[in-house]
Design a protein around this motif. Structure first.
Motif, PDB file in Angstrom:
ATOM      1  N   PHE A 698       7.203 -19.859  -1.510  1.00  0.00           N
ATOM      2  CA  PHE A 698       6.426 -19.095  -2.498  1.00  0.00           C
ATOM      3  C   PHE A 698       6.715 -17.600  -2.394  1.00  0.00           C
ATOM      4  CE2 PHE A 698       3.581 -22.769  -1.291  1.00  0.00           C
ATOM      5  CZ  PHE A 698       3.959 -23.558  -2.375  1.00  0.00           C
ATOM      6  N   PHE A 699       7.997 -17.261  -2.292  1.00  0.00           N
ATOM      7  CA  PHE A 699       8.354 -15.850  -2.123  1.00  0.00           C
ATOM      8  C   PHE A 699       8.008 -15.011  -3.350  1.00  0.00           C
ATOM      9  CE2 PHE A 699      11.985 -17.621  -4.291  1.00  0.00           C
ATOM     10  CZ  PHE A 699      12.482 -16.595  -5.076  1.00  0.00           C
ATOM     11  N   GLN A 700       7.887 -15.641  -4.530  1.00  0.00           N
ATOM     12  CA  GLN A 700       7.568 -14.875  -5.736  1.00  0.00           C
ATOM     13  C   GLN A 700       6.107 -14.438  -5.774  1.00  0.00           C
ATOM     14  OE1 GLN A 700       9.031 -13.399  -8.089  1.00  0.00           O
ATOM     15  NE2 GLN A 700      11.123 -14.099  -7.862  1.00  0.00           N
ATOM     16  N   ASP A 701       5.288 -14.874  -4.839  1.00  0.00           N
ATOM     17  CA  ASP A 701       3.909 -14.386  -4.781  1.00  0.00           C
ATOM     18  C   ASP A 701       3.876 -12.878  -4.585  1.00  0.00           C
ATOM     19  OD1 ASP A 701       2.860 -16.855  -5.190  1.00  0.00           O
ATOM     20  OD2 ASP A 701       2.173 -17.187  -3.135  1.00  0.00           O
ATOM     21  N   GLY A 702       4.878 -12.347  -3.885  1.00  0.00           N
ATOM     22  CA  GLY A 702       4.933 -10.896  -3.709  1.00  0.00           C
ATOM     23  C   GLY A 702       5.111 -10.176  -5.020  1.00  0.00           C
ATOM     24  N   ASN A 703       6.010 -10.675  -5.878  1.00  0.00           N
ATOM     25  CA  ASN A 703       6.197 -10.071  -7.198  1.00  0.00           C
ATOM     26  C   ASN A 703       4.946 -10.196  -8.041  1.00  0.00           C
ATOM     27  OD1 ASN A 703       7.029 -10.717 -10.269  1.00  0.00           O
ATOM     28  ND2 ASN A 703       8.397  -9.157  -9.431  1.00  0.00           N
ATOM     29  N   ARG A 704       4.276 -11.350  -7.941  1.00  0.00           N
ATOM     30  CA  ARG A 704       3.057 -11.549  -8.721  1.00  0.00           C
ATOM     31  C   ARG A 704       1.980 -10.551  -8.317  1.00  0.00           C
ATOM     32  NH1 ARG A 704      -1.307 -14.277  -7.477  1.00  0.00           N
ATOM     33  NH2 ARG A 704      -0.294 -15.257  -5.688  1.00  0.00           N
ATOM     34  N   ARG A 705       1.849 -10.289  -7.022  1.00  0.00           N
ATOM     35  CA  ARG A 705       0.831  -9.345  -6.557  1.00  0.00           C
ATOM     36  C   ARG A 705       1.157  -7.925  -6.990  1.00  0.00           C
ATOM     37  NH1 ARG A 705       1.538 -12.292  -1.311  1.00  0.00           N
ATOM     38  NH2 ARG A 705       0.008 -13.985  -1.308  1.00  0.00           N
ATOM     39  N   VAL A 706       2.429  -7.528  -6.867  1.00  0.00           N
ATOM     40  CA  VAL A 706       2.814  -6.175  -7.268  1.00  0.00           C
ATOM     41  C   VAL A 706       2.623  -5.989  -8.767  1.00  0.00           C
ATOM     42  CG1 VAL A 706       4.762  -4.578  -7.457  1.00  0.00           C
ATOM     43  CG2 VAL A 706       4.413  -5.867  -5.352  1.00  0.00           C
ATOM     44  N   THR A 707       3.021  -6.992  -9.545  1.00  0.00           N
ATOM     45  CA  THR A 707       2.853  -6.920 -10.997  1.00  0.00           C
ATOM     46  C   THR A 707       1.380  -6.840 -11.370  1.00  0.00           C
ATOM     47  OG1 THR A 707       4.891  -8.179 -11.355  1.00  0.00           O
ATOM     48  CG2 THR A 707       3.326  -8.093 -13.173  1.00  0.00           C
ATOM     49  N   SER A 708       0.543  -7.656 -10.748  1.00  0.00           N
ATOM     50  CA  SER A 708      -0.888  -7.619 -11.032  1.00  0.00           C
ATOM     51  C   SER A 708      -1.488  -6.272 -10.666  1.00  0.00           C
ATOM     52  CB  SER A 708      -1.606  -8.727 -10.256  1.00  0.00           C
ATOM     53  OG  SER A 708      -1.139 -10.000 -10.636  1.00  0.00           O
ATOM     54  N   PHE A 709      -1.018  -5.664  -9.578  1.00  0.00           N
ATOM     55  CA  PHE A 709      -1.523  -4.359  -9.159  1.00  0.00           C
ATOM     56  C   PHE A 709      -1.262  -3.309 -10.227  1.00  0.00           C
ATOM     57  CE2 PHE A 709      -0.373  -0.256  -7.186  1.00  0.00           C
ATOM     58  CZ  PHE A 709      -1.617   0.107  -6.684  1.00  0.00           C
ATOM     59  N   PHE A 710      -0.042  -3.257 -10.738  1.00  0.00           N
ATOM     60  CA  PHE A 710       0.281  -2.258 -11.747  1.00  0.00           C
ATOM     61  C   PHE A 710      -0.445  -2.533 -13.058  1.00  0.00           C
ATOM     62  CE2 PHE A 710       3.968  -1.368  -8.989  1.00  0.00           C
ATOM     63  CZ  PHE A 710       3.883   0.010  -8.945  1.00  0.00           C
ATOM     64  N   ARG A 711      -0.658  -3.800 -13.380  1.00  0.00           N
ATOM     65  CA  ARG A 711      -1.395  -4.103 -14.602  1.00  0.00           C
ATOM     66  C   ARG A 711      -2.860  -3.719 -14.470  1.00  0.00           C
ATOM     67  NH1 ARG A 711       1.512  -9.911 -16.008  1.00  0.00           N
ATOM     68  NH2 ARG A 711       3.423  -8.994 -16.875  1.00  0.00           N
ATOM     69  N   TYR A 712      -3.431  -3.853 -13.297  1.00  0.00           N
ATOM     70  CA  TYR A 712      -4.801  -3.387 -13.084  1.00  0.00           C
ATOM     71  C   TYR A 712      -4.892  -1.875 -13.249  1.00  0.00           C
ATOM     72  CZ  TYR A 712      -7.056  -7.709 -11.599  1.00  0.00           C
ATOM     73  OH  TYR A 712      -7.615  -8.955 -11.580  1.00  0.00           O
ATOM     74  N   LEU A 713      -3.797  -1.179 -12.933  1.00  0.00           N
ATOM     75  CA  LEU A 713      -3.779   0.267 -13.111  1.00  0.00           C
ATOM     76  C   LEU A 713      -3.578   0.665 -14.563  1.00  0.00           C
ATOM     77  CD1 LEU A 713      -1.641   1.458 -10.060  1.00  0.00           C
ATOM     78  CD2 LEU A 713      -4.112   1.212 -10.239  1.00  0.00           C
ATOM     79  N   GLY A 714      -3.343  -0.302 -15.434  1.00  0.00           N
ATOM     80  CA  GLY A 714      -3.152  -0.012 -16.844  1.00  0.00           C
ATOM     81  C   GLY A 714      -1.710   0.082 -17.272  1.00  0.00           C
TER      82      GLY A 714
END
Length: 858
Positions: A698-714
Motif C-alpha cells: 500500500f505504498f500509494q497511501d503516502g500519495n493519498r495522504r499528501v494529496t488530501s493534505f493539500f486539498r484540505y488547504l484549499g
C-alpha cells in the motif's frame, strides 16, 4: 501600557504565529487562483505601507510597542502588514461567494459585506491589543479634545469606518476590473456557455484561476489597491469630514462632533452590511466546498484575541470576556455561510459516528463525494447495513425512477462511483477467517472490507491475496468491479482470476451466488457496477511455505539505460526534432524492459501460472523517465521470510516523513527532474531492499495522504492517471511515438510505469480481453498542486488515438480521455453483448453514461 514580560512573550508568539498562518494562506490562495494570491500579497504590502505612513506622521493616531515585536521596521511591525493581507483575503473571498451578480449595485453591496467581515475580525483584536499595550491609540485628537468617550473599548470608531471603506473599496475595484477584463477577453465561442455566463457574473474567467493572462492576476489586485487608496483618501479628505459634522453636530465642539459622527457612520455601515449579508445568506449558495484555511484564519484571529486577553493584567478584561466570544461565534457563522450545507453534513456524521453500525431505520444523507483525482458531486447517499436494507433501497429507486450508483471506498480515479444518488456499500465490512483446510486457502469478505483490513486478516494465517491494489482504503467490491491489476499481474493476471465465488444483488432485488465458471460472473467482474451490487467475495490465497518470521517483500532494482541526457537540459526536455532522432533509443528501452517484465518460468501444473522462483511469486514492474533523460528502473519483488541484511526502501514506507517529502518533490517540476537524476545515479548499479508487506503493498497511501493534505488547504492538487493496454507487438512503437508527442508539447509526466499483464479471465469490459499472450499496461500520471491539467488532458486524448492505432485499448478503470468513436470501437461490441444479456436498469454512474453510450443509450 502594560510592560510585563507575559505581554512581550505573547506579542512574540503572536508575531511568529501570524507569519506561519500567512505562509499557509499563500499556499491556499494560490490554490484558489493567482488572483487570490495577488490579493493576499498586495493586501499585505499595501497594509504595511499604510501602517508606516500612519505611525511615521507628525501626529500619529496610534503607536506600537517596539519591545513586543521582533521584525519591527519604520516604527511598524511586519506582522501587522501580514495581518492586513489575511483580513483582505478572507473577507473578499467570502463576500464574493455570497452573490454571483456583477451589476454595480450588487458589487457595491457585496464589497460593503467584505468590509463588515473584515471589521468583525478587527472588533475582537483591536480592543485587546489596546488593552495590553501591543499598540496604543492616542487619547487626544487635534485640537486638544478628548475622544475616548467616543470609542469602542478605547479604539476610535474612525478606525472601524476606515477598515470598512478600505476593504470595501478594494473589493469593488478589484472585482470590477476583473469583470471588465473578462468581458474584453471572453472568447466569442464561449459567449453563451454556462461557464462563460458564470465567469461574467462573478468576475472570474472560465478557468479555475481567473483571467486568462497571468499578469492581470497580480496586476489587477495592485491596481485595485491603488484605486481603493485614492478613493479612500478622497473620501477622507472631501466627504467624510463633512459627513461627520452633519451626523454628529449637536452643538458640541468640532472634534467631538467628528468623533460622534464617526460612531454613527460606523453603525450605519455595519447594519447596512449585515442586512446585505443576511440577504446573501438567504439567497446565496450554501453548498460550496469548505475552505478550511479561510475558516482557520478566522478562528485564529478570534482565538488570538482571547489568548492575548489572558496576558492582560487581572481585573482589566471586564466585558471583553463576553464581547469577544460573542463576536467569535457571529464571525464564524458569517464566514462559514457559503458552506453551511457541507458543514452541517460533517457535524451530523460526527454526531452519528457511534451509531454507524446500528440497524436503525435507513435515512439518506446529503454529502459531497469526491473521486481520487478530485471530481466532486453533491449526492444523496444511502448506506445499507445488510442485504434486506439494500433490496429496500433498490425497490424504492425502481419505484421513483431513480438512477443509482454503487460506491465502495471512493478511490476511483474518474467518476465511476459518482452520481446524484449513491448507494454506499461501506457497511458490508465482514471479514471471515481464513479457511486453511481447503486445497487452496480462501477467505470470504464483505464488499465494503478495505484491503488494508483484508491483508491484516490473511497474514494471521500466513497467507496473502494474489492481487492487491496499492491503497489500503480501496474496498474488495470496488476493486473487483474493476478487475484490478497489481505488480504481481505478470505472474497472476488480474483480481478476478483468483475469485472462487461472489454473492450479488441485482437491480431487481434478486440475489445470486456466482462461481467463476459461470457466464454471469464475467459480466459482474470488471463491470464497474453496471450489473449488480457485489455484497461478498471469496478469494483464493497464496500461503507462504515457511511458518515463522512473517511475510516480507524483497525488492531488487535494476537500472536500464535509454536516451542520454543532452547538455544538462533536464528541465526543458527534448525538442520535437531531437526526440524524433532518438526513437531507436526508446526502442532499446522498450526491448530491455520487455525482457525483464515477462515471467521466464511458469508452473504448468498451476492455473494461476505462479513462477517457481525461490519458493514464492515474483512481481515485475518498471518506471521510466521521459523528460531530458530516457532510462528505466526495473523492480523485481518476491515474498520472503524476515531476516537481516537489507535496508528498507523509502518508496515502500508510506508513513515515513521521507516518503511524504518524496511525494511532494514529485509534484514540483524542477525538483522532480533533480530527484529523478539522483535516483538514476543511486540505482545505477542496482539496489536490494527488504520491506514489510503492508508498506510494500500500500505504498500509494503516502500519495493519498499528501494529496488530501493539500486539498484540505484549499489547493486543487489535480491528478490525472490513464492506463493504456498494449499488445506485445505494439508496445515498443507506442512508447517511442508517445515520447515524441510529449516532448514536442513540453509536457512531463510525473510518472510513467509499465506492467506486464498475463493472459487472464476475459471479463466482458476488461481492457485486456482479446489480447492473447498477455499485454503491457502503460500508465501515465500527471499531478500538479495548483494549476489545472488542460494540456495534459488533451495529450492523453492524443495518446488514446495512438493506443488505438497500435491495436490497444484505453483502460476504463482510470481516467479515460478518449473520443466517443475510439471507446465505441474498443468497447462497443462488449457493451452490446452486455446490454443484450443484462439490459440497462437503474444502475448508472456519471462515467458510464458519458463514456459508454452504446451500453446506456436507447
Amino acid at each position: 501600557m502594560s510592560s510585563s514580560s507575559s505581554v512581550v512573550t505573547a506579542g512574540h508568539l503572536a508575531e511568529l504565529a501570524t507569519i506561519g498562518i500567512f505562509l499557509l494562506a499563500c499556499l491556499n490562495a494560490r490554490g484558489q487562483g493567482r488572483r487570490w494570491l495577488g490579493t493576499l500579497i498586495c493586501g499585505a504590502v499595501v497594509g504595511y505601507c499604510a501602517e508606516v505612513a500612519i505611525v511615521c506622521g507628525d501626529s500619529p493616531s496610534y503607536t506600537y510597542c517596539a519591545n513586543c515585536f521582533r521584525l519591527f521596521y519604520f516604527k511598524a511591525p511586519v506582522c501587522i502588514g501580514l495581518g492586513w493581507g489575511l483580513v483582505f483575503y478572507v473577507s473578499t473571498w467570502t463576500a464574493q461567494r455570497l452573490t454571483s451578480r456583477r451589476t454595480v449595485p450588487s458589487l457595491l453591496l457585496s464589497s460593503l459585506v467584505a468590509g463588515v467581515l473584515g471589521v468583525n475580525l478587527d472588533l475582537s483584536l483591536d480592543p485587546v491589543a489596546q488593552l495590553i499595550g501591543l499598540w496604543t491609540w492616542n487619547s487626544k485628537l487635534p485640537g486638544g479634545a478628548s475622544s475616548l468617550h467616543q470609542t469602542f473599548f478605547n479604539v476610535p470608531f474612525d478606525n472601524f469606518v476606515a477598515w470598512t471603506l478600505m476593504i470595501g473599496c478594494f473589493g469593488f475595484c478589484t472585482r470590477w476590473l476583473f469583470g471588465q477584463i473578462n468581458d474584453c477577453r471572453q472568447p466569442k465561442a464561449e459567449a453563451d456557455t454556462e461557464t462563460a455566463q458564470k465567469a461574467k457574473m462573478t468576475g472570474l474567467a472560465s478557468g479555475d484561476h481567473g483571467p486568462v493572462s497571468h499578469r492581470t492576476d497580480y496586476l489587477v489586485p495592485i491596481l485595485g489597491a491603488v484605486l481603493a487608496f485614492v478613493v479612500l483618501v478622497a473620501l477622507r479628505k472631501y466627504v467624510i469630514p463633512q459627513l461627520y459634522q452633519y451626523l454628529g453636530s449637536l452643538g458640541a465642539s468640532s472634534v467631538a462632533a467628528d468623533a460622534r459622527g464617526a460612531a454613527i457612520l460606523f453603525v450605519v455601515l455595519l447594519f447596512a452590511g449585515l442586512y446585505r449579508f443576511w440577504v446573501g445568506v438567504l439567497t446565496g449558495p450554501k453548498e460550496l466546498p469548505v475552505n478550511w484555511v479561510v475558516l482557520g484564519i478566522v478562528v485564529y484571529f478570534h482565538l488570538l484575541s482571547l489568548c492575548l486577553l489572558i496576558a492582560a493584567e487581572p481585573g482589566t478584561a471586564g466585558p471583553l470576556l463576553v464581547v469577544i466570544p460573542t463576536n467569535f461565534v457571529a464571525g464564524f457563522l458569517a464566514f462559514a455561510s457559503p458552506s453551511f450545507a457541507p458543514l452541517l453534513t460533517i457535524i451530523e456524521r460526527w454526531a452519528r459516528r457511534d451509531r454507524a453500525g446500528s440497524a436503525t431505520a435507513l435515512r439518506p444523507s446529503v454529502e459531497d463525494l469526491t473521486s481520487y483525482t478530485g471530481h466532486r458531486t453533491r449526492a444523496t447517499v444511502w448506506k445499507p447495513a445488510n442485504e434486506d436494507e439494500l433490496r429496500g433501497i433498490l425497490a424504492m429507486a425502481r419505484e421513483q425512477g431513480l438512477r443509482v450508483t454503487f460506491r465502495g471506498g471512493g478511490q476511483a480515479f474518474d467518476r465511476q462511483s459518482l452520481n446524484r444518488v449513491v448507494i454506499s456499500l461501506e457497511r458490508f465490512t465482514e471479514i471471515g477467517s481464513v479457511d486453511e483446510n481447503a486445497a487452496v486457502p480462501t477467505v470470504t469478505v464483505g464488499s465494503g472490507a478495505t484491503w488494508g483490513k483484508i491483508l491484516e486478516r490473511t497474514l494471521e494465517a500466513n497467507c496473502v491475496p494474489y492481487i492487491m491494489v496499492t491503497t489500503s482504503k480501496a474496498t474488495a467490491g470496488g476493486t473487483l468491479s474493476s478487475h484490478s491489476l497489481s505488480r504481481f499481474s505478470g505472474a497472476h493476471g488480474r483480481e478476478g482470476d483468483h475469485v472462487e465465488r461472489i454473492r450479488v444483488i441485482l437491480a431487481d432485488g434478486r440475489s445470486q451466488d456466482l462461481r467463476s465458471d459461470q457466464p454471469e460472473f464475467l459480466d459482474v467482474v470488471g463491470g464497474l457496477g453496471y450489473v449488480a451490487a457485489i455484497v461478498s467475495v471469496t478469494y483464493r490465497l497464496w500461503k507462504a511455505p515457511w511458518t515463522d518470521g512473517g511475510i516480507w517483500v524483497e525488492t531488487s532494482f535494476k537500472h536500464i539505460d535509454g536516451i542520454k541526457r543532452i547538455g544538462g537540459r533536464l528541465r526543458k526536455g527534448l525538442s520535437l526534432e531531437h526526440a524524433k532522432t532518438h526513437r531507436t533509443a526508446w526502442g532499446k528501452v522498450a526491448s530491455d524492459l520487455a525482457k525483464e517484465l515477462v515471467p521466464q518460468k511458469k508452473d504448468p501444473q498451476e492455473k494461476d501460472l505462479v513462477p517457481r522462483e525461490k519458493g514464492g511469486p515474483v512481481a515485475r514492474s518498471s518506471t521510466i523517465y521521459m523528460r531530458g533523460a530516457g532510462w528505466g528502473l526495473f523492480a523485481s519483488s518476491r515474498y520472503v521470510q524476515q531476516s537481516a541484511g537489507h535496508g528498507r526502501s523509502v518508496f515502500h514506507q508510506p508513513s515515513s516523513w521521507r516518503h511524504y517529502v518524496l511525494q511532494f518533490v514529485a509534484m514540483l517540476p524542477v525538483a522532480r527532474g533533480v530527484g529523478y537524476l539522483l535516483v538514476s545515479l543511486v540505482y545505477k548499479k542496482g539496489k536490494t531492499f527488504r520491506d514489510d508487506i503492508m508498506g510494500y503493498t500500500f505504498f500509494q497511501d503516502g500519495n493519498r495522504r499528501v494529496t488530501s493534505f493539500f486539498r484540505y488547504l484549499g489547493c486543487p492538487c489535480r491528478i490525472l492517471q490513464q492506463t493504456f493496454m498494449l499488445p506485445s507487438d505494439g508496445y515498443a512503437g507506442f512508447l517511442e511515438e508517445a515520447a515524441v508527442l510529449l516532448n514536442g508539447e513540453n509536457i512531463e509526466p510525473n510518472l510513467v510505469d509499465i506492467l506486464f499483464v498475463h493472459s487472464s479471465t476475459d471479463a466482458t469490459l476488461s481492457s485486456s480481453a482479446g489480447l492473447a499472450g498477455g499485454a503491457y499496461a502503460i500508465t501515465y500520471t500527471f499531478q500538479k498542486i495548483f494549476r489545472t491539467l488542460g494540456k495534459e488532458e488533451a495529450m492523453l486524448g492524443r495518446l488514446s488515438e495512438l493506443c488505438d492505432g497500435k491495436g490497444g485499448k484505453v483502460h476504463l478503470v482510470k481516467n479515460a480521455f478518449a473520443s466517443e468513436s475510439i471507446l465505441g470501437k474498443q468497447y462497443g461490441p462488449a457493451s452490446a453483448a452486455l446490454k443484450g444479456r443484462q439490459p440497462p436498469t437503474i444502475l448508472r454512474n456519471e462515467f458510464g453514461t458519458e463514456k459508454l453510450p452504446e451500453l446506456f443509450g436507447p
